[in-house]
Design a protein around this motif. Structure first.
Motif, PDB file in Angstrom:
ATOM      1  N   TRP A 192      42.679  45.434  38.566  1.00  0.00           N
ATOM      2  CA  TRP A 192      41.984  44.787  37.372  1.00  0.00           C
ATOM      3  C   TRP A 192      41.387  43.388  37.608  1.00  0.00           C
ATOM      4  O   TRP A 192      41.491  42.803  38.781  1.00  0.00           O
ATOM      5  CB  TRP A 192      43.289  44.214  36.365  1.00  0.00           C
ATOM      6  CG  TRP A 192      44.014  45.486  35.691  1.00  0.00           C
ATOM      7  CD1 TRP A 192      43.805  46.121  34.592  1.00  0.00           C
ATOM      8  CD2 TRP A 192      45.151  46.108  36.131  1.00  0.00           C
ATOM      9  NE1 TRP A 192      44.446  46.925  34.492  1.00  0.00           N
ATOM     10  CE2 TRP A 192      45.365  47.138  35.473  1.00  0.00           C
ATOM     11  CE3 TRP A 192      45.800  46.199  37.557  1.00  0.00           C
ATOM     12  CZ2 TRP A 192      46.616  48.044  35.529  1.00  0.00           C
ATOM     13  CZ3 TRP A 192      46.861  46.923  37.628  1.00  0.00           C
ATOM     14  CH2 TRP A 192      47.143  47.921  36.790  1.00  0.00           C
ATOM     15  N   VAL A 193      40.505  43.067  36.854  1.00  0.00           N
ATOM     16  CA  VAL A 193      40.040  41.863  37.097  1.00  0.00           C
ATOM     17  C   VAL A 193      40.790  40.772  36.235  1.00  0.00           C
ATOM     18  O   VAL A 193      41.362  40.951  34.866  1.00  0.00           O
ATOM     19  CB  VAL A 193      38.763  41.689  36.471  1.00  0.00           C
ATOM     20  CG1 VAL A 193      37.830  40.158  36.332  1.00  0.00           C
ATOM     21  CG2 VAL A 193      37.619  42.538  36.966  1.00  0.00           C
ATOM     22  N   LYS A 194      41.298  39.661  36.974  1.00  0.00           N
ATOM     23  CA  LYS A 194      42.227  38.826  36.251  1.00  0.00           C
ATOM     24  C   LYS A 194      41.395  37.470  35.761  1.00  0.00           C
ATOM     25  O   LYS A 194      41.867  36.888  34.796  1.00  0.00           O
ATOM     26  CB  LYS A 194      43.310  38.088  37.201  1.00  0.00           C
ATOM     27  CG  LYS A 194      44.347  37.439  36.582  1.00  0.00           C
ATOM     28  CD  LYS A 194      45.644  37.587  37.770  1.00  0.00           C
ATOM     29  CE  LYS A 194      46.712  36.627  36.867  1.00  0.00           C
ATOM     30  NZ  LYS A 194      47.775  36.661  37.819  1.00  0.00           N
ATOM     31  N   ARG A 195      40.622  37.077  36.672  1.00  0.00           N
ATOM     32  CA  ARG A 195      39.739  35.790  36.123  1.00  0.00           C
ATOM     33  C   ARG A 195      38.570  35.926  36.811  1.00  0.00           C
ATOM     34  O   ARG A 195      38.395  36.388  38.002  1.00  0.00           O
ATOM     35  CB  ARG A 195      40.718  34.464  36.708  1.00  0.00           C
ATOM     36  CG  ARG A 195      39.732  33.413  36.321  1.00  0.00           C
ATOM     37  CD  ARG A 195      40.368  32.175  37.171  1.00  0.00           C
ATOM     38  NE  ARG A 195      40.279  32.261  38.558  1.00  0.00           N
ATOM     39  CZ  ARG A 195      39.123  32.059  39.280  1.00  0.00           C
ATOM     40  NH1 ARG A 195      37.934  31.680  38.603  1.00  0.00           N
ATOM     41  NH2 ARG A 195      39.019  32.238  40.790  1.00  0.00           N
ATOM     42  N   ILE A 196      37.252  35.417  36.089  1.00  0.00           N
ATOM     43  CA  ILE A 196      36.071  35.286  36.489  1.00  0.00           C
ATOM     44  C   ILE A 196      35.539  33.942  36.396  1.00  0.00           C
ATOM     45  O   ILE A 196      35.556  33.350  35.224  1.00  0.00           O
ATOM     46  CB  ILE A 196      35.015  36.328  35.644  1.00  0.00           C
ATOM     47  CG1 ILE A 196      35.493  38.004  35.877  1.00  0.00           C
ATOM     48  CG2 ILE A 196      33.606  36.089  36.404  1.00  0.00           C
ATOM     49  CD1 ILE A 196      34.719  38.755  34.644  1.00  0.00           C
ATOM     50  N   GLY A 197      35.231  33.460  37.409  1.00  0.00           N
ATOM     51  CA  GLY A 197      34.683  31.931  37.525  1.00  0.00           C
ATOM     52  C   GLY A 197      33.111  32.075  37.658  1.00  0.00           C
ATOM     53  O   GLY A 197      32.308  33.167  37.399  1.00  0.00           O
ATOM     54  N   THR A 198      32.652  30.910  37.978  1.00  0.00           N
ATOM     55  CA  THR A 198      31.352  30.761  38.188  1.00  0.00           C
ATOM     56  C   THR A 198      30.823  31.529  39.220  1.00  0.00           C
ATOM     57  O   THR A 198      29.884  32.221  39.083  1.00  0.00           O
ATOM     58  CB  THR A 198      30.952  29.360  38.333  1.00  0.00           C
ATOM     59  OG1 THR A 198      31.350  28.570  37.108  1.00  0.00           O
ATOM     60  CG2 THR A 198      29.275  29.249  38.541  1.00  0.00           C
ATOM     61  N   SER A 199      31.299  31.410  40.397  1.00  0.00           N
ATOM     62  CA  SER A 199      30.912  32.061  41.661  1.00  0.00           C
ATOM     63  C   SER A 199      32.094  32.861  42.358  1.00  0.00           C
ATOM     64  O   SER A 199      32.118  33.430  43.480  1.00  0.00           O
ATOM     65  CB  SER A 199      30.416  31.175  42.649  1.00  0.00           C
ATOM     66  OG  SER A 199      31.385  30.059  43.091  1.00  0.00           O
ATOM     67  N   SER A 200      33.285  32.759  41.581  1.00  0.00           N
ATOM     68  CA  SER A 200      34.566  33.554  42.246  1.00  0.00           C
ATOM     69  C   SER A 200      35.252  34.312  41.416  1.00  0.00           C
ATOM     70  O   SER A 200      34.888  34.255  39.828  1.00  0.00           O
ATOM     71  CB  SER A 200      35.359  32.637  42.770  1.00  0.00           C
ATOM     72  OG  SER A 200      36.044  31.753  41.927  1.00  0.00           O
TER      73      SER A 200
END
Length: 132
Positions: free
Chosen positions: A74-82
């Protein structure tokens, strides 16, 4: 959520009859193939974008040879570049291992991180982890 089925191999089994702990991070990585494809569709290492920054694994229950395992990503967090992923491995519907991994979208030629493109972010958002 991304799901990958893995058939354990004899060579991954250790002397006490369960899958060796060193195998689990490799199986987690196999569960990320669809995410790698989003960032580098041709899987070319000349254009590779996903650089691992950090990972951890928690071993919850033993895994055995002879029974298929399911790797859930699963995707837990999406940042700007990470981005941070949450992963689990199940065998016979039992949680056996879980972990987190952080990747950065990296331009190898320029030797620096880059923002994750919006179209990739939108696709990743379809796979967010929600706690039960």
């Amino acid at each position: 959520m991304f799901q990958t089925k893995i058939e354990p191999r004899v060579s991954e089994t250790d002397g006490v009859g369960h899958i060796n702990n060193t195998t689990i991070p490799i199986w987690f990585e196999a569960g990320r193939n669809e995410i790698f494809k989003l960032f580098t569709p041709d899987h070319s290492f000349n254009n590779w974008k996903m650089i691992i920054l950090k990972m951890n694994v928690e071993y919850v229950s033993q895994i055995f040879f002879g029974k298929t395992v399911d790797v859930y990503t699963w995707v837990k967090r999406i940042g700007t570049s990470s981005l941070e992923l949450y992963e689990e491995i199940h065998q016979d519907n039992i949680l056996c291992a879980k972990g987190n991994v952080t990747y950065v979208n990296y331009n190898i030629k320029l030797q620096k991180s880059e923002p994750i493109p919006d179209e990739i972010k939108r696709e990743l958002e379809n796979h967010y982890y929600t706690e039960c």
